[in-house]
Structures are given as C-alpha cells and as structure tokens.
Motif scaffolding. Structure first.
Motif, short mmCIF file in Angstrom:
data_model
loop_
_atom_site.label_atom_id
_atom_site.label_comp_id
_atom_site.label_asym_id
_atom_site.label_seq_id
_atom_site.Cartn_x
_atom_site.Cartn_y
_atom_site.Cartn_z
N GLN A 1 57.57 57.23 26.54
CA GLN A 1 58.40 57.43 27.75
C GLN A 1 59.24 56.17 27.99
O GLN A 1 58.77 55.05 27.77
CB GLN A 1 57.50 57.71 28.97
N THR A 2 60.47 56.40 28.42
CA THR A 2 61.35 55.27 28.75
C THR A 2 61.28 55.01 30.25
O THR A 2 61.48 55.93 31.06
CB THR A 2 62.79 55.57 28.37
N ILE A 3 60.97 53.76 30.57
CA ILE A 3 60.85 53.38 31.98
C ILE A 3 61.80 52.22 32.25
O ILE A 3 62.27 51.57 31.32
CB ILE A 3 59.41 52.98 32.33
N THR A 4 62.09 52.00 33.53
CA THR A 4 62.98 50.93 33.95
C THR A 4 62.16 49.88 34.67
O THR A 4 61.43 50.20 35.63
CB THR A 4 64.07 51.43 34.88
N VAL B 1 62.57 50.00 29.07
CA VAL B 1 61.39 49.70 28.22
C VAL B 1 60.77 51.01 27.75
O VAL B 1 60.62 51.94 28.56
CB VAL B 1 60.33 48.87 28.99
N GLY B 2 60.46 51.08 26.47
CA GLY B 2 59.76 52.25 25.94
C GLY B 2 58.23 52.05 25.97
O GLY B 2 57.72 50.98 25.64
N VAL B 3 57.48 53.08 26.34
CA VAL B 3 56.01 53.01 26.44
C VAL B 3 55.42 53.41 25.08
O VAL B 3 55.65 54.53 24.62
CB VAL B 3 55.49 53.90 27.58
N ALA B 4 54.67 52.47 24.49
CA ALA B 4 54.00 52.80 23.21
C ALA B 4 52.68 53.52 23.46
O ALA B 4 52.39 54.53 22.81
CB ALA B 4 53.77 51.52 22.41
N SER B 5 51.91 53.02 24.37
CA SER B 5 50.60 53.68 24.68
C SER B 5 50.23 53.33 26.09
O SER B 5 50.76 52.39 26.69
CB SER B 5 49.52 53.19 23.69
#
Length: 450
Positions: free
Chosen positions: A427-430, A440-444
């Motif tokens: 998921q891409t978060i700000t 920022v992309g969520v890896a886990s």
C-alpha cells in the motif's frame, strides 16, 4: 346668391402676385417696342448703375427704368428737364404693382419726328374703325401664288418680280393691273382688289407702287381703296412708297411693308429668313431672361434702399438693452434689500431663542475623556487575554509536534491512519514531516504482540 354660383369660375380667388404677373405678361404681349417722347424728371442713378426716372409731358407721366447693360451705351447721361425719346417696352413692376417703361435705347428729342407723325396719323385713322387689329389676318406660311395690284409700267412691279424670282422662283405670280395715280385711279385700284378677292386665286395680295409726293400717293389715301382692302378675302400687304411714306392703305392692310421690295420679301419668306426668325426668337427669349434678371436687380435696388444699416440696428438694440438692464436692476434691488433686512431680523430673533450650550459641551467633553480611558483599559486587558490564548494554541499546533520528530501518516484518500490494522502490504501511504511530505510504499505490517 347660391353657394354653387359663388364657387363658379367668376369667383375664383387669385393672389396679388399672380394678378401682377398676368397683367405684366399681357402688357408685354400687347405693346411691342415703341419710341416714346417726353421730359426727364426725378432722374436717379443707382449704385448698381441702373437709371430710374419719370417721363412726362404736359398732361401725363410714366415711370421708366433703364438697366445698366443698356444705360452704358446711351452716349449721354440725361438731366432734369431734358427732352428725350426712348425706345421702350411697356411692363409692370410686380412687387409694387407699378406700370413702367423698360427702356432699351434713349436719344435726345427731335430725332424721330417722322415716326411721331406716323403715330399721330395712325391714331386718327384707327378712330374711324377701319384699322381694328382684331381683323388683321396672318399671312400664309408658304405662299404658292402671289397676287399683285399695281401698274404694269410701274418700277415697283419690276422690283417685286425681281425679288420674288430671287427669293422664291417657285411662286406663281398673278398681276391685277390698275393705274396707281391720276384721275380715277383710286376706283380702279379698288376694282382690281375686288377682282382678286372674288377670284381667290392668290394666297396673298400685294398692293404696291413706288415712292412719290403726297399728291402722287393720294390714290392710296382714298376711302374706297381702304374699304376694298378691308373687304378682301385674302390677306393684303401694302407696299406703297418709300419707308417714310404712310397711307391709309398701309393701315387698312393686314401687313404694311415699307417698300414694294419689302412687300415681296414678306410675301415669300426664304429659308435664310426662317433661320433668322428662329434666331430672333432665341434673342427674344434671351431678352426676356435678361429682363427678368434686370427686374430682380431692380427689386434688389429697391430692397437695398429699405435696408437699415447693421451698425444703426446694433446701436438701437444696445440702447434698448441698457434700458432693460437699468429697469431690471431697479426692479431687483428693492426686493433684495427688503429680503436682507428680513433675514437680519430673523437672525436676531433666532439668536434670542437659542439655549446656552456651553455647560453641556463641557460635560460632554469630560464624559468623552472618561469613555476614552475606559476603552483604552478594556482594550489592553482584552489584548493580554488574547495573547495568552494564542500561546496555548501554539502549544497545540501540530506543526510544533512534527518539528519534535513526529510524523502524520495518511492513505491515498487523505485519511489519517492511527493503527497498524489500517495498513496493507504494497500500500502507498503519505508521510507528512515538519519540512514536507513523502510517498512511502508498505512492504509488510507487524502488529504488536499481545
């Protein structure tokens, strides 16, 4: 009288201008150019160069005008009392309704005595009723046959035949012989005229003979000849004697010729004379136009004499204006003085009725001072309270929290995330920091242990 009769042709109403114009045209048609003698009176030379004068004799007088274009060729300037002869046309000056002579030529008296004798004789014979202009007949435009009453031995016959042969060789000539002088000549001349009238062979009849003394020409002064000419069925041209010779036959005839040769010329008009006639008609038309312009010039002279000087008119209006100005000043000065006096009286009465406002103004000043001090104190306390609230608000400002190292996390739709349970892998978060933000992309996602 019925309304129908009042509205008939006899009751037609015309203007004065139309009446004068009609009379002017009638005079110009009825009276050809003629020589008139008389004495100069009331002579005036206008600034335009036109001459205005009165022509008079012992019993009558008539006004006359000679326009500049004609006057400049007169050869002399007439004076009061001069005896003159004028060649003039009878006209009517329409603007004033005045009958006058329009003079084309002027000469000193004594030049036209023979012509005056001719006019006196014409007037005497015309009173007998034999020379009524109404019975005069016009000549045929194209005469084919010309009859001649004269002596076969007369030189006048040779002149007439020579003229007709030269001018109109196609014209047929018939001679009605008669002696032109001597005992019984008048009766034979009348008989020849009666024969020509009875046969009616000719389009025009010439009664002619050469010049001579009054005794030689006396046959043509007989009443029997005049009556035969008046009763003739064809138009008659009289060509008796020379140009200055005048006989009764001349007045009884339909047309008088000054000489036998002239009588022949009148009987047969050549092409050149027709052209000359057309030129004469053009000249008459031009003369009528010039006369109309001259009348307008005469009207201009008449109006110029009635015209008031502009400087005099302005001076008169200036005097009138000054008089009106003085009257206006006098009319306004008294009411204005009265109004000023009434205003002064009202001001005095108003001053007496006005209350004393000095104490009230002093009290109002003290109240305004106390109000100002109270407003300043209240404003200072409010500013202090506002500053305290602003300091508390600054402590709660999220920006200050971010500046201490914290961050605000939100998803793609801008919702703030509070728990790891709201996160998903990939998921891409700000992430919003104190100095800006980052994607920022969520890896886990690791959840806290229970």
């Amino acid at each position: 009288m019925s309304a129908a009769s009042e509205s008939g042709p006899a009751s037609q109403v015309i203007s004065v201008s139309a009446l004068n114009q009609a009379v002017s045209r009638m005079l110009e048609r009825s009276f050809p150019l003629a020589w008139v003698s008389g004495e100069i009176s009331n002579f005036t030379r206008a600034a335009s160069g036109h001459w205005y004068f009165t022509l008079k004799d012992d019993a009558a007088q008539v006004r006359a005008v000679m326009f500049r274009g004609r006057a400049q060729y007169a050869g002399f300037t007439p004076r009061e009392g001069d005896k003159v002869e004028v060649r003039a046309l009878v006209t009517l000056y329409a603007p004033r309704g005045d009958y006058q002579l329009n003079v084309e030529a002027i000469r000193r008296a004594g030049v036209g005595n023979l012509y005056e004798a001719f006019l006196r004789l014409k007037e005497k014979l015309n009173a007998e009723g034999l020379f009524d202009p109404a019975r005069k007949r016009p000549l045929a435009l194209f005469a084919r046959t010309v009859g001649i009453v004269t002596s076969p031995q007369a030189a006048a016959l040779r002149d007439v035949l020579s003229t007709l042969r030269r001018r109109a060789p196609h014209v047929r000539v018939i001679l009605y012989p008669a002696p032109v002088q001597g005992e019984g000549a008048a009766q034979k001349i009348a008989q020849a005229i009666a024969t020509a009238s009875a046969r009616a062979e000719a389009d025009v009849l010439l009664v002619c003979r050469g010049g001579g003394s009054i005794e030689d020409l006396w046959s043509f002064n007989e009443e029997v000849v005049a009556r035969a000419i008046a009763a003739c069925s064809v138009p008659v041209i009289s060509g008796v004697g020379h140009e200055t010779d005048v006989t009764i036959a001349d007045f009884a005839a339909d047309l008088r010729a000054p000489t036998p040769t002239a009588a022949a010329e009148m009987a047969a008009t050549p092409r050149a004379d027709w052209l000359a006639l057309l030129a004469g008609q053009a000249q008459l038309l031009q003369r009528g136009l010039q006369r109309r312009l001259a009348e307008r010039a005469q009207t201009l002279d008449w109006l110029s004499r009635r015209l008031v000087s502009p400087s005099a008119a302005i001076a008169h209006q200036r005097l009138r204006l000054r008089s009106m100005q003085a009257g206006l000043g006098h009319a306004t000065r008294i009411p204005l003085a009265a109004a000023r006096h009434a205003l002064a009286q009202w001001q005095i009465r108003l001053g007496a009725q006005l209350p004393d406002t000095g104490a009230a103004r002093l009290r109002l000043g003290r109240d305004a001072q106390r109000l100002g001090l109270r407003m300043a104190s209240l404003t200072a306390s409010r500013r202090q309270a506002l500053a305290a609230l602003a300091a508390q608000l600054e402590l709660l400002n999220p920006q200050r929290t971010l500046e201490r190292g914290y961050a605000i996390v939100s998803d793609a739709r801008g919702h703030v995330l509070h728990s790891p349970d709201e996160l998903r892998p990939r998921q891409t978060i700000t992430v919003r920091l104190a100095g800006g933000s980052a994607e920022v992309g969520v890896a886990s996602v690791q959840k806290p242990l229970a």
